[in-house]
Design an enzyme around this catalytic site. Structure first.
Site, PDB file in Angstrom:
ATOM      1  N   TYR A 127      30.739 -32.785   1.348  1.00  0.00           N
ATOM      2  CA  TYR A 127      29.787 -32.807   0.476  1.00  0.00           C
ATOM      3  C   TYR A 127      28.439 -32.875  -0.142  1.00  0.00           C
ATOM      4  O   TYR A 127      27.009 -33.110  -0.867  1.00  0.00           O
ATOM      5  CB  TYR A 127      29.591 -34.872   1.282  1.00  0.00           C
ATOM      6  CG  TYR A 127      30.410 -35.507   1.582  1.00  0.00           C
ATOM      7  CD1 TYR A 127      30.787 -36.407   0.099  1.00  0.00           C
ATOM      8  CD2 TYR A 127      31.537 -35.639   2.277  1.00  0.00           C
ATOM      9  CE1 TYR A 127      31.807 -37.128   0.087  1.00  0.00           C
ATOM     10  CE2 TYR A 127      32.320 -35.955   2.336  1.00  0.00           C
ATOM     11  CZ  TYR A 127      32.536 -37.107   1.108  1.00  0.00           C
ATOM     12  OH  TYR A 127      34.089 -38.547   0.879  1.00  0.00           O
ATOM     13  N   PHE A 413      30.827 -45.857   9.300  1.00  0.00           N
ATOM     14  CA  PHE A 413      31.513 -46.817   8.115  1.00  0.00           C
ATOM     15  C   PHE A 413      32.314 -46.884   7.535  1.00  0.00           C
ATOM     16  O   PHE A 413      32.682 -46.982   6.444  1.00  0.00           O
ATOM     17  CB  PHE A 413      30.238 -47.932   7.709  1.00  0.00           C
ATOM     18  CG  PHE A 413      29.109 -46.669   6.905  1.00  0.00           C
ATOM     19  CD1 PHE A 413      29.971 -45.527   5.763  1.00  0.00           C
ATOM     20  CD2 PHE A 413      27.802 -45.650   7.938  1.00  0.00           C
ATOM     21  CE1 PHE A 413      28.692 -45.226   5.349  1.00  0.00           C
ATOM     22  CE2 PHE A 413      27.103 -44.778   7.250  1.00  0.00           C
ATOM     23  CZ  PHE A 413      26.956 -44.855   5.893  1.00  0.00           C
TER      24      PHE A 413
END
Length: 413
Positions: A127, A413
């Site tokens: 990322y 999450f």
């Protein structure tokens, strides 16, 4: 919008969720989840903020974005897209699918007016090229409770502890959590439905441990903290050597936290307390008699991406006055590229484009890493990731960006 290989990106429809999610599960190894966990993620998925990459009638890529509010230094709760459920089918790797989804997603986040995107990375190397920087860290430990003792503050004996079924005290526990959210950068305000995440307790994922247990801490008739944990019994010839596996410990003050830690250290027939995902400044480290026998280990947690540099830097405060011009490089979101003057202090901040000479030069990835105050701009400078264009400005900005408490993501999450 399509990918480089002709697959189509489109917003997820509710009736396509199962196929979309199955692609995600396969990408992460193909082991099916317990039904209660799958049902929860189905309920939490925001389909209008999720996209799929389709090759004909087959899903080959997934990406979602939860609607979060993230605490930033100063206590403000800032809209942030919680990037989640990202996967690409192994048959379609290195063909532009991920890049296409990240491009579409960040364009969407910008159109929604959300200045931040955040994620937890299964593979951190992925990322950085999309502008995400590691902004929070967490500590894991395996505490030898036979050899390590606690020194607790005065008043600890005034805290009453009692067992309770986790679901029965959920509202009281959530009220404790909600009071703490504004006090630590990186914490998420839990929206309706997210409280269920802490109650997930599928038997197949316990690895021989007990069902989830909960103890609440009370003082003066008020719930002031709680701990959720499991106990894993184990025996050897010399006797019991079970483990307490801590899932969550939250309390309003040092005395309540100490009472909960002391309880966990003293559970019968156990000799190890396993903690995971705790703040790097967690207070138990300063209560123990021998931190070396706690085997603390630090790892990365939340990655932050500034989608709108000006709005993001204005949304937080700065513990010391700053007046600095950043030369920002952002190849993936070029609207952020250029010079930005940040002026701020503990009361507020402004950040706008400028033609003034730059004081510091860095990429948006470094701004994301430093944004919550847990990664020092000075450390990034020492690594060559931030360049000082005007002498003295790096130290000044580094002090201003720091957080008094370490930023922390309380759950994934």
């Amino acid at each position: 919008m399509g990918t480089d290989i002709g697959t189509d990106l489109r917003v997820l429809r509710a009736d396509d969720w199962d196929q979309w999610y199955d692609n995600l599960i396969r990408a992460f190894g193909g082991v099916s989840e317990p039904s209660e966990e799958r049902e929860l993620w189905n309920a939490l998925t925001e389909t209008d903020r999720s996209i799929g990459a389709w090759d004909g009638d087959v899903v080959v890529g997934t990406a979602g974005a939860f609607s979060f509010r993230l605490t930033v230094p100063g206590g403000a709760s800032v809209p942030a897209a919680g990037v989640t459920m990202v996967s690409v089918a192994a048959t379609h790797r290195r063909r532009g699918v991920l890049t296409s989804m990240m491009r579409r997603q960040l364009d969407d986040v910008r159109s929604w007016g959300e200045p931040l995107a955040v994620l937890t990375a299964s593979e951190p190397a992925i990322y950085g090229r999309f502008g995400y920087g590691a902004a929070t860290f967490q500590i894991q430990s395996e505490i030898d409770t036979n050899r390590v003792s606690l020194s607790v503050p005065d008043g600890t004996d005034d805290v009453r502890l009692r067992y309770a079924a986790p679901a029965d005290v959920l509202d009281a526990c959530e009220a404790v959590y909600a009071r703490l959210v504004p006090l630590r950068p990186g914490m998420l305000a839990r929206m309706p439905g997210w409280e269920r995440l802490g109650l997930l307790d599928p038997e197949k994922e316990r690895d021989g441990a007990s069902p989830l247990q909960c103890v609440v801490a009370e003082r003066g008739g008020e719930t002031v903290g709680y701990a959720r944990f499991r106990v894993k019994p184990e025996w050897e010839l010399a006797g019991a050597k079970g483990a307490v596996i801590l899932q969550d410990l939250t309390a309003l003050d040092p005395v309540a936290r100490a009472a909960l830690w002391r309880f966990l250290f003293g559970i019968d027939l156990t000799s190890t307390l396993v903690t995971g995902g705790r703040p790097v400044d967690d207070d138990w480290q300063y209560l123990v008699s021998d931190v070396r026998r706690c085997l603390p280990r630090v790892r990365d947690s939340l990655y932050v991406r500034l989608v709108d540099v000006g709005a993001a830097l204005e949304a937080r405060t700065y513990q010391a006055p700053v007046d600095v011009v950043f030369e920002v490089e952002d190849d993936f979101c070029p609207w952020n590229t250029g010079r930005w003057r940040l002026t701020g202090d503990a009361k507020g901040a402004s950040c706008a484009r400028t033609t003034d000479a730059a004081d510091l030069a860095l990429s948006v990835r470094e701004l994301g890493a430093a944004y919550l105050g847990g990664v020092s701009l000075a450390s990034l400078g020492a690594a060559g990731r931030v360049r000082e264009m005007r002498q003295g400005t790096l130290a000044e900005a580094a002090v201003g960006f720091e957080s008094v408490v370490s930023p922390w993501l309380p759950h994934g999450f």
